[in-house]
Design a protein around this motif. Structure first.
Motif, PDB file in Angstrom:
ATOM      1  N   GLY A   4     -10.170   2.376  -5.123  1.00  0.00           N
ATOM      2  CA  GLY A   4      -9.334   1.783  -4.100  1.00  0.00           C
ATOM      3  C   GLY A   4      -8.420   2.815  -3.465  1.00  0.00           C
ATOM      4  N   MET A   5      -7.514   2.302  -2.634  1.00  0.00           N
ATOM      5  CA  MET A   5      -6.593   3.188  -1.909  1.00  0.00           C
ATOM      6  C   MET A   5      -5.645   3.915  -2.860  1.00  0.00           C
ATOM      7  N   ASP A   6      -5.052   3.185  -3.791  1.00  0.00           N
ATOM      8  CA  ASP A   6      -4.166   3.826  -4.777  1.00  0.00           C
ATOM      9  C   ASP A   6      -4.408   3.236  -6.162  1.00  0.00           C
ATOM     10  N   ASP A   7      -5.644   2.789  -6.426  1.00  0.00           N
ATOM     11  CA  ASP A   7      -6.014   2.218  -7.714  1.00  0.00           C
ATOM     12  C   ASP A   7      -7.463   2.633  -7.970  1.00  0.00           C
ATOM     13  N   PRO A   8      -7.789   3.214  -9.125  1.00  0.00           N
ATOM     14  CA  PRO A   8      -9.153   3.700  -9.362  1.00  0.00           C
ATOM     15  C   PRO A   8     -10.184   2.593  -9.555  1.00  0.00           C
ATOM     16  N   HIS A   9      -9.760   1.340  -9.789  1.00  0.00           N
ATOM     17  CA  HIS A   9     -10.717   0.277 -10.095  1.00  0.00           C
ATOM     18  C   HIS A   9     -10.255  -0.991  -9.397  1.00  0.00           C
ATOM     19  N   VAL A  10     -10.917  -1.327  -8.276  1.00  0.00           N
ATOM     20  CA  VAL A  10     -10.500  -2.482  -7.495  1.00  0.00           C
ATOM     21  C   VAL A  10     -11.738  -3.253  -7.056  1.00  0.00           C
ATOM     22  N   ILE A  11     -11.486  -4.512  -6.645  1.00  0.00           N
ATOM     23  CA  ILE A  11     -12.505  -5.330  -5.980  1.00  0.00           C
ATOM     24  C   ILE A  11     -12.179  -5.269  -4.484  1.00  0.00           C
ATOM     25  N   THR A  12     -13.150  -4.874  -3.688  1.00  0.00           N
ATOM     26  CA  THR A  12     -12.888  -4.594  -2.272  1.00  0.00           C
ATOM     27  C   THR A  12     -13.911  -5.308  -1.395  1.00  0.00           C
ATOM     28  N   ALA A  13     -13.418  -5.773  -0.226  1.00  0.00           N
ATOM     29  CA  ALA A  13     -14.295  -6.260   0.850  1.00  0.00           C
ATOM     30  C   ALA A  13     -13.849  -5.602   2.145  1.00  0.00           C
ATOM     31  N   VAL A  68       0.864  -1.189   0.000  1.00  0.00           N
ATOM     32  CA  VAL A  68       0.000   0.000   0.000  1.00  0.00           C
ATOM     33  C   VAL A  68       0.900   1.239   0.000  1.00  0.00           C
ATOM     34  N   ALA A  69       0.723   2.105  -0.986  1.00  0.00           N
ATOM     35  CA  ALA A  69       1.617   3.257  -1.156  1.00  0.00           C
ATOM     36  C   ALA A  69       1.286   4.397  -0.208  1.00  0.00           C
ATOM     37  N   LEU A  70       0.115   4.385   0.435  1.00  0.00           N
ATOM     38  CA  LEU A  70      -0.274   5.498   1.302  1.00  0.00           C
ATOM     39  C   LEU A  70       0.536   5.491   2.590  1.00  0.00           C
ATOM     40  N   GLU A  71       0.762   6.681   3.159  1.00  0.00           N
ATOM     41  CA  GLU A  71       1.432   6.819   4.443  1.00  0.00           C
ATOM     42  C   GLU A  71       0.439   6.511   5.559  1.00  0.00           C
ATOM     43  N   LEU A  72       0.924   5.908   6.669  1.00  0.00           N
ATOM     44  CA  LEU A  72       0.063   5.719   7.835  1.00  0.00           C
ATOM     45  C   LEU A  72      -0.398   7.078   8.341  1.00  0.00           C
ATOM     46  N   GLY A  73      -1.650   7.132   8.736  1.00  0.00           N
ATOM     47  CA  GLY A  73      -2.244   8.396   9.149  1.00  0.00           C
ATOM     48  C   GLY A  73      -3.053   9.053   8.046  1.00  0.00           C
ATOM     49  N   SER A  74      -2.941   8.533   6.788  1.00  0.00           N
ATOM     50  CA  SER A  74      -3.749   9.061   5.696  1.00  0.00           C
ATOM     51  C   SER A  74      -5.216   8.787   5.963  1.00  0.00           C
ATOM     52  N   VAL A  75      -6.089   9.599   5.382  1.00  0.00           N
ATOM     53  CA  VAL A  75      -7.532   9.469   5.578  1.00  0.00           C
ATOM     54  C   VAL A  75      -8.124   8.764   4.374  1.00  0.00           C
ATOM     55  N   LEU A  76      -8.919   7.714   4.626  1.00  0.00           N
ATOM     56  CA  LEU A  76      -9.498   6.880   3.568  1.00  0.00           C
ATOM     57  C   LEU A  76     -10.983   7.179   3.368  1.00  0.00           C
TER      58      LEU A  76
END
Length: 998
Positions: free
Chosen positions: A263-272, A233-241
């Protein structure tokens, strides 16, 4: 009956032309293309559903894993908090440190467990280096947000508790997640218990559990702040999702879900995502949608190939049809004859091929396929047009059976006998993709005229074989699981106390361990409630157990249970409620471990420690810190000692050597506890012995031995013993000679005494030698200074200067000297001054790292005839108060009856202090001072506490309510010609003045 005319023999109808052939070809091509696109879309939907379901399972697994690890940490915090809230003894500190270290040992998710006060100071920790350090509590979380149960804080950067900071661009790569628990000690003091979770441990566990780099995992709180993330995951800890649909569209309405979106750093994801039922946490698992396209790519390639092949076949057929149309007239006669032959052949085979639901195929004597029904086409994946006329063994049989098939055909043709004919056999066949599958085969020879044919009925038994294999596997697994469960039960019964209770909490199973430890027969236990083991005393732990089980939660804790004979035993209990299919509790499983011996050992150790502290305290009070209240040399002396561990090695001794000479010794033995106290007592005793020996050997009578000679004698006697014990003693030896107005001292590594002149100037008395026991040799030197009436001397141990303030700074010598100077200007008596210094420096929040001893010696002004007595504030001091006041009154010349009344009044003053004074400083005494002048006797009581304001008018004494009817105040006022209550700088004084009769 004549055969019907074939359509081919009737000629080509007019409507069957080239345009129709091309149109049909195009329509078939478009239809096949649409079929291919629909197939790919269907497969894409299946892949989406499969991956969404898989990711949802991963989310459920990781959420359970995370909640379990945090719940395990909460159980540790809960257990430790119980120990802290129940602690009352001074010796619990070291035991608490060991408890904290033991609690985090073996738990990789816990980095540390620390106890903090409300100012953020670390009192105890599983990381010893953190003890005494200060933590910025607002970084962990606001104290007002910490409820009666554990509270999770924000993810922080850093490793150890004092180094934690909020996450930032340049934050440490180490991350921590605090779990806070607010509690109160037995004394009511609020504390904070902080369990520091290793946030990176959770991330590592996620990656180890999934072992799939295409999956990205994030753990966030309800506000969407990222707490933990896998390394991809490319985001820094503390980022807001908050941009994720899980937060913006689903929460808080739904606790779990799956979707396809941003998604977090992808515009098209499968998420649960799933939320924790126990903690304000949201776990998100996602996979890039490109993984679906990647898996679909191979299928698309095969589909494109199939489409191309179909188009090629359609094109070929259309081309052939067009050529047939052009050549129809030339070959019509031959087609008519061929049509007749084909019609006759189809008539022979139609009944066999179309009447069976199984695959039916016919081969001739040469082994070539002459008929292949639709069921066979589906079964073998081959079109009949591609099979008819081809050798059956090449197309439909695996390579390893082909030779046997040919040999069997040849043998039948020669002998007319075939062992596999006219019966069902199980064998394997080959699909068009060359995969092998099981079939049930029946081969029947048929003679048609002179021709020999073989009709084979084929039934695909793959599903049946699969079911049989699954049944066999399940049966084998059941046997293995049954064996494992039986052995696990055997092992559990051998180790633990196990019982099972029904929904009404009545015992339905009890193992031998429970029967043995409880003293009940198994027949006496079955059908009885677990309350059979409960002691007849209130126990809040049982309330917690009942509440936990009522909520359907697993309960862990320690219980004290009752045996059949009335005795008790201790167990570590885990009770698990087991729900049925309807969600209601079906039964309870209880597993317990007997910890009776461990608890008895702990109680014995506590008792031994208590006895050790009691012995040490008596040594302290009787041998180390006892000092006379008044000296004949007209010196006023007060001392105070406080041990960091209940008993210390500090000692004080005052030795009068004549009417005008007093020696004061203050020392500190390296170490703590009873050994240090005994060494201090031995050192004190050696000083007395050395002085006696030197006095006996002195040539000139009347002159005591010099301090340097005394210290040298003690040094010679003690150094060998100290070095053998690897210990040393720091000390200061002072001699005050009032006739000569001098102070002589020898310093051996002790905190330097401070001389305070009457005008406020101060002088430090430096050390001349290292601590006693460090080096050999007995060359001891001394130094001297003038000490005039009105001067004072302050001595202390280094435990006072090394004490740590709430701001993390040491008290230090400079701060100590400044406070001593200010206090001596405000208070003329030694006890009031000494304990005011103590109150100003050792207030709550100051941490003692070593024993503290303070001594204050005052030399009254010339001509001062004040008598002084220092007493503990307790009713046990009443006799001493009565004797002191009566002696002073009679010595002043008061008549017997007046002296008696004055005595009663003094006792009333002291009694009021004991019973009614507020804000008393623990350990501070009452100081009595009496001065007799030519015309009056003045008696003063000094004590530290809140200001006392007497009533302006004393009500008339109600003797019917004696002694609570104001009689005491009436006695005090009636016995005094003048009565003054005063309060200054925290010190109360009561001054009683009685005029003397002329």
């Amino acid at each position: 009956m004549p055969a019907a005319a074939s359509p081919l023999s009737a000629g080509v109808p007019e409507w069957f032309n080239s345009r129709l052939v091309i149109g049909v070809g195009v329509a078939l091509s478009v239809g096949i293309l649409a079929l291919g696109i629909g197939f790919l879309e269907f497969e894409r939907t299946k892949l989406e559903d499969a991956q969404s379901a898989q990711i949802e399972q991963y989310a459920r697994l990781l959420e359970y894993q995370t909640s379990s690890q945090i719940a395990s940490g909460e159980s540790v915090v809960r257990a430790v908090s119980g120990s802290i809230e129940g602690a009352t003894g001074a010796g619990d500190s070291a035991q608490l440190g060991r408890l904290l270290e033991d609690s985090v040992r073996g738990r990789a998710q816990l980095r540390s467990l620390s106890l903090l006060d409300t100012s953020g100071q670390v009192l105890e920790s599983s990381t010893p280096g953190d003890v005494g350090k200060r933590v910025d509590l607002p970084v962990l979380g606001r104290l007002s947000d910490i409820g009666p149960r554990a509270t999770l804080g924000k993810v922080l950067a850093g490793r150890d508790l004092p180094d934690l900071t909020a996450r930032g661009p340049a934050a440490s790569k180490l991350n921590a997640l605090p779990l806070l628990w607010r509690l109160k000690t037995a004394t009511g003091k609020p504390m904070v218990l902080v369990a520091l979770f290793n946030a990176d441990h959770f991330a590592s566990q996620y990656e180890l559990t999934l072992n799939d780099p295409s999956l990205r995992v994030a753990l966030a709180d309800y506000s969407g702040e990222l707490l933990v993330a896998s390394s991809n995951v490319a985001l820094e800890l503390g980022s807001v999702l908050r941009k994720l649909p899980a937060f913006s569209a689903f929460l808080p309405g739904r606790e779990k879900g799956r979707y396809i979106g941003t998604g977090m750093d992808d515009p098209h994801v499968i998420t649960a995502f799933r939320t924790s039922r126990q903690w304000p946490l949201v776990l998100v698992v996602e996979r890039s949608y490109s993984e679906v396209w990647r898996e679909l790519g191979g299928l698309a390639t095969w589909t494109a190939g199939a489409l191309a092949l179909a188009w090629l076949v359609i094109g070929s057929l259309c081309f052939a049809a067009l050529r047939s149309l052009r050549r129809h007239n030339a070959v019509s006669a031959r087609l008519q004859m061929a049509d007749q032959a084909v019609f006759a052949s189809e008539a022979r085979n139609m009944a066999v091929l179309e009447s069976s639901l199984d695959g039916v195929l016919t081969i001739d004597a040469a082994g070539r396929v002459v008929a292949f029904n639709p069921a066979a086409e589906r079964m073998f994946g081959r079109d009949s047009t591609a099979v008819i006329g081809q050798p059956m063994h090449v197309l439909l049989m695996p390579p390893h059976l082909r030779q046997a098939h040919q040999d069997g055909m040849a043998r039948y043709l020669q002998t007319g006998h075939g062992p596999v004919l006219n019966r069902r056999i199980e064998i394997v066949a080959m699909h068009s993709d060359e995969s092998v599958f099981p079939i049930e085969l029946t081969i029947v020879p048929i003679h048609v005229g002179l021709d020999l044919f073989f009709t084979a009925t084929v039934r695909d038994i793959s599903e049946r074989k699969k079911i049989e294999a699954e049944k066999a596997t399940l049966l084998s697994q059941y046997r293995v699981v049954a064996t494992d469960l039986e052995r696990q039960k055997l092992a559990l019964d051998e180790h633990a106390i196990v019982s099972i209770a029904d929904a009404d909490e009545r015992i339905v199973y009890a193992n031998d361990k429970l029967v043995g430890i409880s003293g009940y027969a198994r027949e006496e236990l079955i059908g009885k409630a677990h309350y059979l083991f409960r002691r007849d005393v209130p126990d809040p732990v049982y309330g917690e157990l009942r509440a936990s089980l009522a909520a359907g939660k697993v309960w862990h804790g320690e219980l004290v249970k009752r045996r059949r004979d009335g005795g008790t035993y201790w167990v570590s209990n885990t009770t698990v409620p087991v729900p049925g299919e309807d969600g209601r509790i079906r039964h309870y499983i209880t597993i317990e471990t007997d910890v009776s011996e461990l608890r008895r050992t702990e109680f014995a150790l506590k008792e031994a420690r208590r006895r050790e502290l009691d012995i040490g305290s008596r040594i302290q009070q009787t041998l180390l810190a006892a000092t006379p209240a008044q000296l004949k040399a007209r010196l006023w002396l007060s001392s105070y000692s406080e041990a960091s561990r209940g008993v210390d090695g500090d000692f004080v001794d005052v030795i009068p050597l004549g009417p005008h000479i007093v020696d004061v010794i203050a020392g500190d033995v390296m170490g703590k506890g009873v050994p240090a106290a005994l060494m201090g007592a031995a050192t004190k005793l050696q000083f007395s012995r050395s002085i006696a020996e030197l006095l006996a050997a002195a040539d000139s009578a009347g002159e005591p031995p010099q301090p340097a000679a005394i210290v040298a004698s003690v040094h010679r006697a003690m150094t060998g013993h100290l070095q053998a014990l690897e210990a040393f003693v720091t000390l200061t030896y002072l001699r005050i000679e009032c006739a000569r107005n001098t102070i002589t001292w020898v310093g051996c590594g002790h905190e330097e005494p401070l001389v305070i002149r009457g005008d406020g100037a101060t002088i430090s008395l430096p050390n001349q030698h290292p601590p006693m026991g460090v080096v050999d040799g007995d060359v001891i030197v001394q130094a001297a200074l003038p000490l005039a009436p009105g001067d004072a001397v302050f001595l202390c141990s280094d435990g006072l200067t090394d004490a740590v303030r709430p701001d993390g700074e040491r008290i230090g010598r400079e701060r100590l000297n400044a406070v001593v100077r200010r206090v001596l200007r405000a208070h003329p008596s030694p006890a009031a001054a000494l304990h005011t210094v103590r109150r100003k420096l050792l207030h709550p929040g100051v941490q003692l790292n070593d024993d503290v001893t303070m001594v204050l010696v005052m030399r009254p002004e010339a001509g001062n005839t004040t008598s002084r007595r220092e007493l503990p504030i307790s009713l046990g001091s009443l006799r001493a108060v009565r004797d002191f006041v009566r002696t002073q009154a009679l010595d002043a010349g008061l008549p017997e009856e007046v002296a008696g009344l004055f005595e009663v009044a003094g006792v009333e003053v002291f009694t009021n202090i004991v019973r009614h004074a507020k804000g008393l400083l623990p350990g501070a005494p009452v100081e009595l001072m009496a001065h007799c002048g030519p015309q009056e006797l003045v008696l003063e009581f000094f004590y530290l506490g809140e200001a006392f304001i007497p009533p302006a008018e004393v009500v008339e004494a109600d003797f019917a309510a004696f002694p609570e009817g104001g009689f005491g105040l009436t006695i005090i006022r009636s016995a005094s010609d003048a009565l003054v209550y005063d309060h200054h700088d925290g010190v109360n004084s009561v001054r009683m003045t009685r005029r003397l009769l002329g």
